[in-house]
Every structure is written in structure tokens, then in C-alpha cells.
Motif scaffolding. Structure first.
Motif, PDB file in Angstrom:
ATOM      1  N   CYS A  43      20.843  61.482   1.900  1.00 34.18           N
ATOM      2  CA  CYS A  43      20.477  60.079   2.139  1.00 34.18           C
ATOM      3  C   CYS A  43      19.784  59.932   3.490  1.00 34.18           C
ATOM      4  O   CYS A  43      20.186  60.542   4.473  1.00 34.18           O
ATOM      5  N   CYS A  73      17.754  57.004   6.221  1.00 40.21           N
ATOM      6  CA  CYS A  73      17.380  55.644   6.616  1.00 40.21           C
ATOM      7  C   CYS A  73      16.643  55.729   7.950  1.00 40.21           C
ATOM      8  O   CYS A  73      16.044  56.759   8.254  1.00 40.21           O
ATOM      9  N   SER A 108      22.272  55.130   5.824  1.00 38.60           N
ATOM     10  CA  SER A 108      22.316  56.267   4.905  1.00 38.60           C
ATOM     11  C   SER A 108      23.710  56.892   4.869  1.00 38.60           C
ATOM     12  O   SER A 108      24.164  57.351   3.818  1.00 38.60           O
TER      13      SER A 108
END
Length: 112
Positions: free
Chosen positions: A68, A70, A76
Motif C-alpha cells: 500500500c 500514499c 497506506s
């Protein structure tokens, strides 16, 4: 605990999951993605804003490794923990987010 990987360590993480079609999940807002985005290299890139993850969870394969991403790594991390609680065994957070991505991996990605 969700593993934290720096952008500079992503290649090692990808190699560890070779053959499993690793996914980088960008959880930033659409305007952020327009401003700066990563180029997929050895992974698939998918953008689903953080607030849409619960409704769109069925679009993700829990058997697939997911990292993930961000802006700085906080959103994330929350998404990665959510995924881990919902049956995703191979999930990691890109620590430092796209800001660190620019510094460690691709200086052509604009910082904001």
C-alpha cells in the motif's frame, strides 16, 4: 504487525513475491495521483482512494501480495492494517509513501 518497506527496498519485496503478481495499491485521492504517480516496474499499480477501500474490497485478491502506498505512509498503513484484518496475508506498507519514492527510487516523480 504490517511489514514496513521503504521504496528503495521494494525490488527485494517484489522478488520475494515473484510469480504471485504483486500489486502496489495507491490509496491517495485522485488529485494527488494526477499530481504525482509512480510508474509500474515489475508490479501492477492500482488506484483506489482510502475511503473507497471497504466498498471495493471485493476488487482485491486476498491471495495476492499487496504493498500500500500514499503520500507519506500513514493512510497506506491504515489500509494495510485493514487488509490484514480482512484476510490479506501478504500485505505491506510503503513507508515514507510517494514522497520517499521520489527520493529513493524515481527522482522524476514530483514532490508535493
Amino acid at each position: 504487525m504490517v511489514p514496513q518497506i521503504r521504496p528503495g527496498q521494494l525490488d527485494d519485496w517484489l522478488q520475494a513475491h515473484a510469480g504471485q503478481q504483486p500489486l502496489v495499491l495507491d490509496v491517495r485521492e485522485p488529485l494527488e495521483v494526477q499530481r504525482a504517480s509512480v510508474r509500474p516496474q515489475g508490479f501492477e499499480l492500482l488506484h483506489i482512494p482510502m475511503n473507497q477501500i471497504p466498498q471495493r474490497l471485493a476488487e482485491l485478491d486476498p491471495a495476492r501480495p499487496v504493498a500500500c502506498l500514499c503520500h507519506h505512509g500513514m493512510r497506506s498503513l491504515q489500509v494495510a492494517m485493514f487488509l490484514a484484518r480482512n484476510g490479506f496475508d501478504e500485505v505491506a506498507n510503503v513507508a515514507g509513501g510517494i514522497d520517499a519514492w521520489t527520493l529513493e527510487r524515481d527522482p522524476d516523480v514530483p514532490r508535493y
